[in-house]
Design a protein around this motif. Structure first.
Motif, short mmCIF file in Angstrom:
data_model
loop_
_atom_site.label_atom_id
_atom_site.label_comp_id
_atom_site.label_asym_id
_atom_site.label_seq_id
_atom_site.Cartn_x
_atom_site.Cartn_y
_atom_site.Cartn_z
N SER A 513 0.85 -1.20 0.00
CA SER A 513 0.00 0.00 0.00
C SER A 513 0.88 1.24 0.00
CB SER A 513 -0.91 0.02 1.23
OG SER A 513 -1.80 -1.07 1.20
N TRP A 514 0.35 2.32 -0.58
CA TRP A 514 1.14 3.55 -0.70
C TRP A 514 1.45 4.15 0.66
CZ3 TRP A 514 -2.28 6.34 -4.92
CH2 TRP A 514 -2.33 5.53 -6.05
N PHE A 515 0.45 4.17 1.55
CA PHE A 515 0.67 4.77 2.86
C PHE A 515 -0.39 4.29 3.83
CE2 PHE A 515 -1.93 7.69 0.40
CZ PHE A 515 -2.94 8.08 1.28
N VAL A 516 -0.15 4.55 5.12
CA VAL A 516 -1.07 4.19 6.20
C VAL A 516 -1.67 5.48 6.75
CG1 VAL A 516 -1.31 3.08 8.44
CG2 VAL A 516 0.31 2.17 6.77
N LEU A 534 5.44 6.74 4.54
CA LEU A 534 6.08 5.43 4.42
C LEU A 534 5.20 4.47 3.65
CD1 LEU A 534 7.45 5.06 8.06
CD2 LEU A 534 8.79 5.53 6.02
N THR A 535 5.83 3.59 2.89
CA THR A 535 5.13 2.58 2.09
C THR A 535 5.03 1.29 2.89
OG1 THR A 535 5.96 3.55 0.04
CG2 THR A 535 5.14 1.29 -0.07
N TYR A 536 3.85 0.67 2.85
CA TYR A 536 3.62 -0.58 3.59
C TYR A 536 4.05 -1.77 2.74
CZ TYR A 536 1.02 -4.43 5.79
OH TYR A 536 0.67 -5.62 6.37
N HIS A 537 4.93 -2.62 3.31
CA HIS A 537 5.36 -3.87 2.67
C HIS A 537 4.82 -5.01 3.52
CE1 HIS A 537 8.33 -2.34 -0.37
NE2 HIS A 537 8.16 -1.26 0.39
N GLU A 571 -2.66 0.82 -4.01
CA GLU A 571 -2.24 -0.53 -4.34
C GLU A 571 -0.85 -0.51 -4.94
OE1 GLU A 571 -4.92 0.80 -6.08
OE2 GLU A 571 -6.53 0.19 -4.72
N GLY A 572 0.01 -1.41 -4.46
CA GLY A 572 1.33 -1.61 -5.04
C GLY A 572 1.43 -2.97 -5.68
N SER A 573 2.60 -3.29 -6.20
CA SER A 573 2.78 -4.55 -6.93
C SER A 573 2.56 -5.76 -6.02
CB SER A 573 4.18 -4.59 -7.54
OG SER A 573 5.17 -4.40 -6.55
N GLU A 574 2.90 -5.63 -4.74
CA GLU A 574 2.73 -6.76 -3.82
C GLU A 574 1.24 -7.06 -3.61
OE1 GLU A 574 4.09 -8.12 0.70
OE2 GLU A 574 4.57 -6.12 -0.03
N GLN A 575 0.42 -6.02 -3.46
CA GLN A 575 -1.01 -6.23 -3.27
C GLN A 575 -1.66 -6.77 -4.54
OE1 GLN A 575 -5.08 -3.69 -2.21
NE2 GLN A 575 -3.08 -2.87 -1.62
N LEU A 576 -1.21 -6.27 -5.69
CA LEU A 576 -1.78 -6.74 -6.95
C LEU A 576 -1.48 -8.22 -7.16
CD1 LEU A 576 -3.37 -5.92 -9.46
CD2 LEU A 576 -1.20 -5.29 -10.54
N GLU A 577 -0.28 -8.65 -6.82
CA GLU A 577 0.06 -10.07 -6.91
C GLU A 577 -0.86 -10.90 -6.02
OE1 GLU A 577 3.86 -13.05 -6.06
OE2 GLU A 577 3.61 -11.19 -4.93
N VAL A 636 -1.46 -7.48 -22.22
CA VAL A 636 -0.74 -6.60 -21.30
C VAL A 636 -1.76 -5.69 -20.64
CG1 VAL A 636 0.90 -4.68 -21.11
CG2 VAL A 636 1.46 -6.65 -22.55
N GLY A 637 -1.75 -5.68 -19.31
CA GLY A 637 -2.64 -4.79 -18.57
C GLY A 637 -1.83 -3.74 -17.83
N VAL A 638 -2.26 -2.49 -17.93
CA VAL A 638 -1.57 -1.39 -17.24
C VAL A 638 -2.51 -0.86 -16.16
CG1 VAL A 638 -0.38 0.80 -17.45
CG2 VAL A 638 -0.34 -0.82 -19.36
N VAL A 639 -2.11 -1.03 -14.91
CA VAL A 639 -2.91 -0.56 -13.77
C VAL A 639 -2.41 0.82 -13.36
CG1 VAL A 639 -3.55 -1.06 -11.38
CG2 VAL A 639 -3.27 -2.93 -13.01
N SER A 640 -3.31 1.76 -13.09
CA SER A 640 -2.93 3.12 -12.68
C SER A 640 -2.01 3.76 -13.70
CB SER A 640 -2.26 3.10 -11.30
OG SER A 640 -3.10 2.54 -10.33
N ALA A 641 -2.46 3.79 -14.94
CA ALA A 641 -1.65 4.34 -16.02
C ALA A 641 -1.36 5.82 -15.84
CB ALA A 641 -2.36 4.12 -17.36
N ASP A 642 -2.19 6.52 -15.10
CA ASP A 642 -2.07 7.97 -14.99
C ASP A 642 -1.39 8.41 -13.71
OD1 ASP A 642 -4.16 7.29 -13.22
OD2 ASP A 642 -5.62 7.72 -14.80
N SER A 643 -0.75 7.49 -12.99
CA SER A 643 -0.18 7.86 -11.68
C SER A 643 0.90 8.93 -11.81
CB SER A 643 0.38 6.62 -10.98
OG SER A 643 1.37 6.01 -11.78
N THR A 644 1.64 8.93 -12.92
CA THR A 644 2.71 9.93 -13.08
C THR A 644 2.20 11.30 -13.51
OG1 THR A 644 3.10 9.26 -15.37
CG2 THR A 644 4.40 8.16 -13.68
N LEU A 645 0.95 11.35 -14.03
CA LEU A 645 0.45 12.63 -14.56
C LEU A 645 0.21 13.67 -13.49
CD1 LEU A 645 -2.08 11.31 -17.25
CD2 LEU A 645 0.16 12.35 -17.64
#
Length: 812
Positions: A513-516, A534-537, A571-577, A636-645
């Motif tokens: 997760s991005w943050f708590v 902080l990012t949650y792992h 959501e981060g890559s760990e949660q998506l997995e 190919v699936g792109v999740v949160s494609a606009d996060s950098t915008l």
């Protein structure tokens, strides 16, 4: 005979060179580019000789060089010239620049040495009458005896003796120096099948036969760890065969070029299509001319740029010259290095690989292989641009738009730009390649500064995978779906699993997760050193800062209000997995990011499993977006494609477009047709629309208009200045002083923005304030920044408090 002197660049954050006397015995061998050991204050440093002369400095005592480390200068003349250009262009300390060029000093290590001063020897002669305590006198006597035996005394280990030594140092009876001494190279054990050993045996067991087959038929002698993995046996089996005299072993230095995945690898053979043939012909003509020039290889994803690179290297080597290939990710050095070894390793004296994931011993060994002419092709990340090859003919920069070519520490150079300057200094051809070139490079190609080479279609006329935009707002309205996996993507994955093809999912955020966030008071858990959440792992059950590396346990209560209602957002890559494993329990799912691929082997094994069909779904960050060729990926699936915008950076649209286009290119690269699903909350944004059409030039024209209107590159030169200090008061005061200096210069030729708090106002305990300088004339910008550094020195603002970033890629 006149006494000789030299100016030496030392790895210290100071803008000057330091003059040393050259002892007569070193006068013949010392040259610019040679490494030397020199005393500096109370320490010993390894420096680089920059110039030689006979004129001593007007003031200050000149100390002699302690030791010359090289018979052959470590840095050849072209690299010395390149280093001096970098010092001027990036306004970096010369010693820091040359340190970035040199290999790790693995043959040397440092130790602290104590010696008695003349006053110490006098006190020893006087005995206790000198005023020393019995403890101090005994220690001085002990250290004096050690100095007579060894030439120095080591630091005493017991704490009470250390305290006595500190008192003797304060009274100037001892002096402490740092000395540099030799260290051993790392070795490993190599195993071979003993010739004729099996002739007397009538039968070999299955394990023994497998080992014999690998060592005698398939591979030849192998390092022990590689043999154990290849034969699937334990060490006890090898030890038993050694005792039975069936195997023999010996010690060899560790070879960083070893790659067990090279075994049996044969690169696919392709005939060049007309576009590729024209590109190779253009490079061939440039090599034949013997003149410097830059070419931009602009080809869609899957158009065969790598094949052009290999043919261009082949043409270069055939003319007796050398080549350097830069790639943006350490991961890609494995693939490109393997291709180069299979093409050129045997015929042309080998291929060297240089990147930061190698150990210091491995990196130094590869570097010296190149310097000694044992490798004529170098593959590596940005620092490989400094590879000390002779007779350089070709520099290739793959995916030249990537931000990883920009170093974020002093010296803050850009690998692509340094490669171009090195090509100019050595009259070499420079080939930049990309499906999504940087705005600056494509603009240079448009106006004729670079040659533009086009690859308009994919190899074998394979179609581009169609891109569909998934509006997450509509997805929520229809099904109130809060999962990062949209209904359309879920159906696509299900269809792929039924068809037996593979799926690649990109999410450009690590962690779970991005943050708590506290639901009661709204506070998030921040890093103690940085102004970032902080990012949650989840797997490691901790919170981490991705800027400074700080870690802490997951709190059970809100640190601010003691509430128990903590919520995990994003959501981060760990949660998506985890979600994919739960939603598709029969699927074979893996994740590839910096958390799961901490070593070269982990990375190779995951990619090999996916390429070999052992995985159905691979989730990953941007390291999956470029350079990989998976034949059975059809979705190919792109999740949160606009996060950098949403980032406060003028390059955010360019980065979003590049990432989406690159990852879309991973689909449909084999015989099977592909499909790309891009999930976004901003489907109308031109970066996403043009990425869906895979129309780079349409995006370029729109973005270029914005850059021209707002005076951003490629129409202006840009410099970012950060003032930083652990003291907020100091950072504010120094920012105000520099603001007063810049104020009279703010006008038509130079635009100055700031001072203002940086978007990331605190990193690694340092408070940060920012100036942004723009000018259509780079020379004016450089001149003003040089004056600013002189002004900072006059106001006693430490050089380490100022970060000057020429041509910044990030304004955070």
């Amino acid at each position: 005979m006149n006494e000789l002197y030299c100016d030496v660049a030392l790895p210290v954050p100071l803008p000057s060179l330091f003059t040393y006397a050259i002892p007569p015995e070193m006068a013949e061998s010392l040259r610019p580019g040679s490494r030397v050991l020199v005393p500096f204050r109370r320490r010993t440093f390894v420096g680089v000789v920059v110039t030689l002369g006979t004129q001593p400095p007007a003031s200050a005592k000149v100390r002699p060089i302690s030791q010359s480390l090289d018979l052959l200068p470590a840095l050849p003349a072209p690299l010395m010239a390149l280093g001096q250009w970098m010092t001027s262009y990036y306004l970096a300390p010369p010693g820091e620049v040359f340190r970035a060029m040199l290999p790790p000093l693995t043959e040397l290590r440092s130790r602290q040495e104590l010696r008695l001063t003349p006053a110490g020897h006098a006190a020893l002669a006087e005995g206790l009458e000198s005023g020393l305590s019995a403890e101090e006198f005994d220690l001085l006597e002990e250290l004096g005896r050690a100095e007579k035996r060894h030439g120095f005394a080591a630091l005493p280990k017991p704490e009470e003796k250390k305290s006595a030594a500190a008192r003797l140092l304060r009274r100037n009876l001892l002096q402490l120096q740092e000395a540099v001494v030799g260290s051993k190279r790392r070795m490993h054990r190599v195993i071979a099948w003993k010739s004729g050993a099996a002739e007397s045996l009538t039968h070999l067991a299955e394990k023994e036969e497998r080992i014999r087959q690998i060592l005698e038929v398939e591979r030849g002698p192998l390092p022990l760890p590689i043999l154990l993995r290849a034969a699937h046996v334990t060490r006890s089996v090898i030890d038993r065969l050694l005792k039975q005299n069936l195997l023999e072993s010996w010690e060899e230095p560790i070879d960083p070029g070893e790659d067990p995945f090279d075994a049996g690898f044969t690169p696919p053979a392709h005939d060049l299509n007309p576009g590729q043939a024209a590109a190779v012909a253009a490079v061939r003509a440039r090599l034949d001319s013997g003149e410097f020039g830059v070419s931009l290889l602009f080809g869609v994803t899957g158009s065969g740029k790598t094949e052009v690179y290999l043919r261009a290297i082949q043409e270069t080597l055939a003319r007796g010259k050398t080549a350097i290939v830069l790639v943006p990710e350490i991961a890609l050095t494995l693939w490109i290095g393997r291709l180069c070894r299979s093409w050129f390793g045997a015929r042309f004296e080998g291929v060297a690989v240089l990147h930061s994931a190698l150990s210091d011993v491995e990196r130094a060994r590869e570097w010296w292989r190149v310097r000694n002419g044992e490798a004529r092709v170098v593959v590596g990340t940005r620092s490989a641009v400094f590879a000390p090859v002779e007779n350089l003919g070709l520099l290739i920069v793959d995916e030249e738009q990537e931000s990883s070519y920009k170093q974020e520490e002093t010296p803050r150079y850009h690998g692509r730009d340094v490669a171009i300057v090195r090509g100019k200094l050595e009259k070499a051809a420079v080939l930049l390649g990309s499906a999504t070139p940087s705005m600056e490079s494509f603009h240079h190609a448009r106006v004729g500064k670079y040659d533009l080479l086009r690859l308009a279609g994919r190899v074998e006329d394979r179609p581009m995978a169609p891109v569909e935009i998934v509006d997450l707002r509509e997805d929520f309205r229809e099904g109130h779906n809060t999962s990062p996996i949209s209904a359309v993507l879920r159906r696509g994955i299900t269809e792929n699993l039924a068809a037996g093809t593979q799926t690649l999912i990109l999410i450009n955020r690590r962690g779970y997760s991005w943050f708590v966030l506290c639901r009661s008071c709204g506070a998030s858990v921040h890093c103690v050193n940085c102004s970032i959440s902080l990012t949650y792992h989840k797997q490691r059950n901790r919170l981490e800062c991705h800027y400074c590396g700080a870690m802490q346990p997951v709190p059970k209560k809100c640190p601010k209000c003691d509430s128990q209602y903590l919520h995990y957002f994003g959501e981060g890559s760990e949660q998506l997995e985890e979600r994919l494993r739960n939603e598709f329990p029969s699927a074979r799912v893996a994740r590839l990011d910096r958390d799961t691929a901490r070593t070269k082997r982990q990375y190779q094994e995951t990619l090999a499993a996916f390429a070999g069909g052992a995985l159905d779904i691979l989730v990953g960050t941007q390291m999956l977006a470029k350079g990989h060729d998976f034949q059975r990926v059809t979705l190919v699936g792109v999740v949160s494609a606009d996060s950098t915008l949403s980032l406060p950076d003028f390059r955010s649209a360019e980065r979003a477009f590049q990432l989406l286009t690159q990852v879309a290119g991973r689909a449909g690269r084999g015989q099977l047709p592909g499909r790309v699903l891009v999930q976004t909350f901003y489907p109308e944004h031109y970066a996403i629309q043009d990425a869906a059409k895979q129309d780079y030039e349409a995006f370029f024209d729109r973005e270029l208009h914005f850059r021209r209107m707002m005076s951003y590159p490629p129409f202006t030169a840009l410099a970012n200045i950060i003032i930083r200090d652990t003291s907020l008061e100091n950072a504010i005061r120094w920012s105000r002083q520099l603001g007063q200096f810049f104020a009279p210069h703010d006008g038509k030729t130079i635009k100055i923005l700031g001072p203002a708090a940086a978007p990331l106002a605190r990193i690694k305990k340092e408070h940060r304030f920012q100036f942004l300088l723009k000018s259509p004339q780079r020379s004016l910008l450089t001149k003003l920044l040089q004056s600013a550094l002189s002004y900072a020195d006059s106001r006693e603002i430490p050089r380490t408090a100022l970060l000057i970033d020429m041509d910044p890629l990030s304004l955070l």
